[in-house]
Write an enzyme that holds these catalytic residues in place. Sequence first.
Site, short mmCIF file in Angstrom:
data_model
loop_
_atom_site.label_atom_id
_atom_site.label_comp_id
_atom_site.label_asym_id
_atom_site.label_seq_id
_atom_site.Cartn_x
_atom_site.Cartn_y
_atom_site.Cartn_z
N SER A 275 5.78 -6.49 -1.96
CA SER A 275 5.41 -6.60 -0.55
C SER A 275 5.88 -7.93 0.00
O SER A 275 5.60 -8.98 -0.57
CB SER A 275 3.89 -6.46 -0.42
OG SER A 275 3.51 -6.72 0.91
N ASN B 90 -5.03 -9.52 -8.39
CA ASN B 90 -5.10 -10.25 -7.13
C ASN B 90 -6.40 -11.02 -6.95
O ASN B 90 -6.48 -11.94 -6.16
CB ASN B 90 -4.91 -9.27 -5.97
CG ASN B 90 -5.90 -8.12 -6.03
OD1 ASN B 90 -6.15 -7.56 -7.10
ND2 ASN B 90 -6.48 -7.76 -4.91
N THR C 175 13.16 5.55 10.15
CA THR C 175 14.17 4.55 10.50
C THR C 175 13.83 3.21 9.85
O THR C 175 12.70 2.74 9.93
CB THR C 175 14.24 4.39 12.03
OG1 THR C 175 14.57 5.65 12.58
CG2 THR C 175 15.29 3.36 12.42
N HIS D 186 5.19 -9.80 2.69
CA HIS D 186 4.36 -10.87 3.27
C HIS D 186 3.61 -11.67 2.22
O HIS D 186 2.95 -12.65 2.53
CB HIS D 186 3.41 -10.31 4.34
CG HIS D 186 2.24 -9.54 3.81
ND1 HIS D 186 0.99 -10.09 3.69
CD2 HIS D 186 2.13 -8.28 3.36
CE1 HIS D 186 0.15 -9.18 3.21
NE2 HIS D 186 0.82 -8.08 2.99
N GLN E 209 1.59 -9.22 -6.45
CA GLN E 209 1.22 -10.63 -6.60
C GLN E 209 2.23 -11.42 -7.43
O GLN E 209 2.23 -12.64 -7.41
CB GLN E 209 -0.17 -10.76 -7.23
CG GLN E 209 -1.32 -10.30 -6.35
CD GLN E 209 -1.52 -11.20 -5.13
OE1 GLN E 209 -1.11 -12.35 -5.10
NE2 GLN E 209 -2.13 -10.64 -4.10
N CYS F 97 -8.62 -7.34 0.97
CA CYS F 97 -8.74 -5.91 1.21
C CYS F 97 -10.15 -5.40 0.94
O CYS F 97 -10.52 -4.34 1.40
CB CYS F 97 -7.73 -5.14 0.35
SG CYS F 97 -6.06 -5.56 0.79
N THR G 107 0.83 -1.20 0.00
CA THR G 107 0.00 0.00 0.00
C THR G 107 0.87 1.25 0.00
O THR G 107 0.64 2.19 -0.78
CB THR G 107 -0.95 -0.02 1.21
OG1 THR G 107 -1.84 -1.11 1.04
CG2 THR G 107 -1.72 1.28 1.32
#
Lengths: 381, 402
Positions: free
Chosen positions: A198, A149, A236, A200, A178, A323, A70
Amino acid sequence: MIYFDNSATTKPKKEVVDTFTKVATEYYGNPSSIHSIGLQAEKLLMQSRKQIATLLGVKDHEIIFTSGGTEGNNMVLKGVASQFQGRGKHIITSAIEHPSVSNACEQLKRDGFEITYLPVDKNGRIHVEDVKKAIRPDTILVSVMHINNEVGTIQPIEEIGKLLANYPRILFHVDHVQGAGKIPLAFHDIPIDFATLSSHKFHGLKGTGAIYIRDGVKLDPLLAGGNQERNIRSGTENVAGIVAMAKALRISMEKLDEKVANMQKIIAYLRNELALIDDVEIHTPIEYTAPHILNFSVLGYKAEVLVHAIANHEVYVSTTSACSSKRNEPCKTLLAMGVDEEHASSSIRISLSFDNTMQEAKEAVEAIKTSIEKLKLAMRR
Amino acid sequence: MIYDQILIRYGEISTKGKNRTFFVDKLRRNLKYVLNEYKNIKIRADRDRMYIQLNGEEWENIAGKLQKVFGIQSFSPVVKVSKDIEQVKEQALIIFQKLQASGKTFKVSTKRSDKEYPYDTNELNYLLGSHLLQNIDSLTVDVHHPDLELKVEVRKDAIYLTCEVIKGAGGMPVGSSGKAMLMLSGGIDSPVAGYLSMKRGLKLEAVHFYSPPFTSERSKQKVLDLGKKLAQVSGQFIIHIVPFTEIQQLIQEHVPENYTMTITRRMMLRITEEIRHRQEALAIVTGESLGQVASQTLESMFTINEVTNTPIIRPLVTMDKNDIIDVAREIDTLEISNRPYEDCCTVFTPAQPKTKPKRENAHKYEGYMDFEALIKKAVEGVETIIVNAGDSLEQSEFSDLF
């Protein structure tokens, strides 16, 4: 337990979590600190960047770490809009993007940007001629997802890249969330200016991601702060998550062809078996399809109810994308493909990881069949 | 798998007469280092060519590494065939089929160093060309701009076939011109100077001055990373890290501010000279470019250079900064050099360094302290690090994490 919702998220690999734990406990320094504890964290960051860049076939400094898909998508869309608004205020995207793209576009609309949403055909695929037709003198960005997705259609990224190579003033963003770790894209050759990843989604941890930014392309940063990540993404760095991501991507891309072939076999089995069930309609097209996603409807059965019924057998699938599924809306991609609303509201998505087996697929088919049988009486209109 | 070997054509070595074996041997050793991760390959060298037997390794990966190695004019992935003409024809056809030659244009060019071979170049071109034309659909000849060029080398031992020639880095094999010390600060210039002198066959060992706490561990890391890049050329790179804090502090205490830079440079050169002596090298290489900064004016060079009569090689002396930056970008050291950490040169920079320092003044200021002892101490405290092309420095430390 059979987990078939891997497009929502994947189970982090044990060795990836081990890396995370070790880095988080032992190398907790801030990479910007000048002492040796900071230096170690910085070295880890550099090595992660190198490993990820090498796996993706790009240069080290073309990788910028983010908090996930995102953020990556928002950063590119809004960053390009802000950086290049002098050049024009028109953005081209598709009707089937992830909400982190489409809703970011809607926000940009309020700031005076015009958005063209490209249609898709009945297979959920954009046509490159439509991209060409949509191009205007004030177009600054084309943003198209690599793998849808919800349905799994692979978009013609190479063709769009080739087309846009003729328009040096139009940047090209690919939502690769994806696809990363499954279907590699040659960012440099296509060419692509930005790509979102992404962690995960390929057995890394939530809260980490990356974007690829082609060498020399500028982007107005979303976040102002300590100027980390070449001033593009302040904050950070999540060193532990980033090292874990580097490891997860390496593991995912090992013996990739073999693993993809195996996955395709399982998906083909599921497709054939499910198609035999009454009232089941498969939406995922046969051609140009990701190896891990299968979308289908069972007409007359509310998807949500069916998902719960299947879950009683400890088989976990999802309604539309995670989502959007909580809002209980019909699947956006299916509507764009011209599927009627009844089918679109009853669609179910199976999404595999490389760890799923044929045996699991067999059990899942049985669970789906039993669930439909059981609900038949109660739900038939 | 189309090809089974890589054929390497030597660069300037070919002109080196009697020393030829020595040069070829250097090149072979360097290649062994650079390619040590490919366990299956075998390197064979003769007077005119070197051959890498692939034994199943991908030639594309090796090609990327070969392009960085000095002493190679060009190289080609090849198929080795016996000199029986029928076999040559057959193998040429196999290559063309694998390269999907149908519909393309081609030409054949033959080089015949074995003058006793029964067919001359024209005959061979004709024989092979017509064999290909007869056996591949819609293949046509275009001698000016062919899509595919079949190159045939007829040598004493065998015939080599290829369709590709890749340009090498040129130059001479590292080590073939002897050994020198490179003063490596971490800036843009010194790695470029190192690269260019390696191109002329020098083997280098670097000297880096390290002044903790005035310079950070990151600046040392920077130098090690630069060393890693240079190791890709030579296979291995040795870096001597000199503890320099004490000397720098003393200079700050005893020398007038506008002369500190001059004296510091003289000290660095003396220490490098001492290490050079111990390492049995014959020259010192620096990244100085005339007039670039205060220490690189002709007057400064004259005053600083006084402390040694060892040849000082300054490959960049006439180059413009922009040209130096271009080379740094090309050899991939620019980004590392641009990391913003203090190094031994920047941390004590006086506000107004002398651009025309005099030898007499330098003598006078140096007379106030006992530098000989300090130099000895510094040299004895040197930490020597060996960087290999293949390994990443962090590997041992973090390998289980990745």
